[in-house]
Scaffold this motif. Structure first.
Motif, short mmCIF file in Angstrom:
data_model
loop_
_atom_site.label_atom_id
_atom_site.label_comp_id
_atom_site.label_asym_id
_atom_site.label_seq_id
_atom_site.Cartn_x
_atom_site.Cartn_y
_atom_site.Cartn_z
N LEU A 7 51.60 -43.94 30.89
CA LEU A 7 51.84 -43.65 29.47
C LEU A 7 51.06 -44.60 28.57
CD1 LEU A 7 55.65 -42.87 29.53
CD2 LEU A 7 53.80 -41.26 29.06
N GLU A 8 51.02 -45.87 28.95
CA GLU A 8 50.26 -46.83 28.15
C GLU A 8 48.77 -46.51 28.19
OE1 GLU A 8 51.55 -50.52 29.91
OE2 GLU A 8 53.17 -50.76 28.44
N ALA A 9 48.25 -46.10 29.36
CA ALA A 9 46.84 -45.74 29.47
C ALA A 9 46.55 -44.49 28.66
CB ALA A 9 46.48 -45.52 30.93
N ALA A 10 47.43 -43.52 28.70
CA ALA A 10 47.23 -42.29 27.93
C ALA A 10 47.25 -42.58 26.43
CB ALA A 10 48.29 -41.26 28.28
N LYS A 11 48.13 -43.45 26.01
CA LYS A 11 48.23 -43.82 24.59
C LYS A 11 46.98 -44.57 24.14
CE LYS A 11 51.34 -46.08 21.34
NZ LYS A 11 52.58 -46.86 21.19
N LYS A 12 46.49 -45.43 25.02
CA LYS A 12 45.31 -46.22 24.71
C LYS A 12 44.06 -45.34 24.63
CE LYS A 12 43.40 -50.59 26.27
NZ LYS A 12 43.40 -51.58 27.36
N ASN A 13 44.00 -44.31 25.51
CA ASN A 13 42.82 -43.44 25.56
C ASN A 13 42.90 -42.26 24.59
OD1 ASN A 13 41.66 -45.02 27.55
ND2 ASN A 13 42.64 -43.88 29.20
N GLY A 14 44.03 -42.13 24.02
CA GLY A 14 43.98 -41.01 23.21
C GLY A 14 44.87 -40.42 22.33
N GLU A 64 57.42 -48.41 36.77
CA GLU A 64 56.26 -49.22 36.38
C GLU A 64 55.00 -48.37 36.38
OE1 GLU A 64 56.07 -52.19 35.15
OE2 GLU A 64 58.09 -52.93 35.54
N GLN A 65 54.87 -47.49 37.37
CA GLN A 65 53.71 -46.60 37.45
C GLN A 65 53.69 -45.65 36.26
OE1 GLN A 65 53.65 -44.08 40.90
NE2 GLN A 65 51.85 -42.95 40.20
N LYS A 66 54.82 -45.05 35.94
CA LYS A 66 54.90 -44.12 34.80
C LYS A 66 54.61 -44.84 33.50
CE LYS A 66 55.49 -40.56 37.11
NZ LYS A 66 54.37 -39.66 37.23
N LYS A 67 55.11 -46.06 33.37
CA LYS A 67 54.86 -46.86 32.17
C LYS A 67 53.37 -47.11 32.01
CE LYS A 67 55.73 -51.42 30.21
NZ LYS A 67 56.32 -52.74 30.47
N ALA A 68 52.71 -47.49 33.10
CA ALA A 68 51.27 -47.76 33.06
C ALA A 68 50.50 -46.49 32.68
CB ALA A 68 50.79 -48.30 34.40
#
Length: 106
Positions: free
Chosen positions: A99-106, A93-97
């Motif tokens: 990756l989603e944050a990295a995708k969202k930011n950039g 769940e932590q890794k998923k979050a």
């Protein structure tokens, strides 16, 4: 555990015996002893302490494997498995979050 199955030649003699007993247990339970799939590894992890204790006592490998393979799961073993999977799930769940944050930011 996976490394022990993949590279048994790197183990001590006692550890090699433990892996051999683990493979016998898997075979007795109708599973593939040469697999390093999650299902097989989980089966072995639940009884690893019993395997180590039996090998340390110089019990016959076949008899030890047979005894362990026929024994039902224990409540303690099931609880250990649940805790392990909870930790694995939390990590995923932590890794998923991340990756989603990295995708969202950039």
């Amino acid at each position: 555990m996976r490394l022990a199955f993949l590279y048994p030649h790197l183990l001590t003699y006692e550890e090699q015996q433990c892996v051999e007993v683990a493979k016998l247990i898997l075979r007795l339970r109708g599973m593939n002893p040469d697999s390093v799939a999650e299902k097989e590894l989980n089966e072995v992890e639940h009884v690893w302490s019993q395997i180590k204790a039996g090998v340390a006592e110089n019990k016959d490998s076949q008899a030890l494997a047979s005894d362990i393979a026929q024994s039902p799961p224990t409540l303690a073993g099931i609880n250990r498995a649940i805790e392990k999977h909870k930790k694995d799930l939390a990590w995923l769940e932590q890794k998923k979050a991340e990756l989603e944050a990295a995708k969202k930011n950039g």
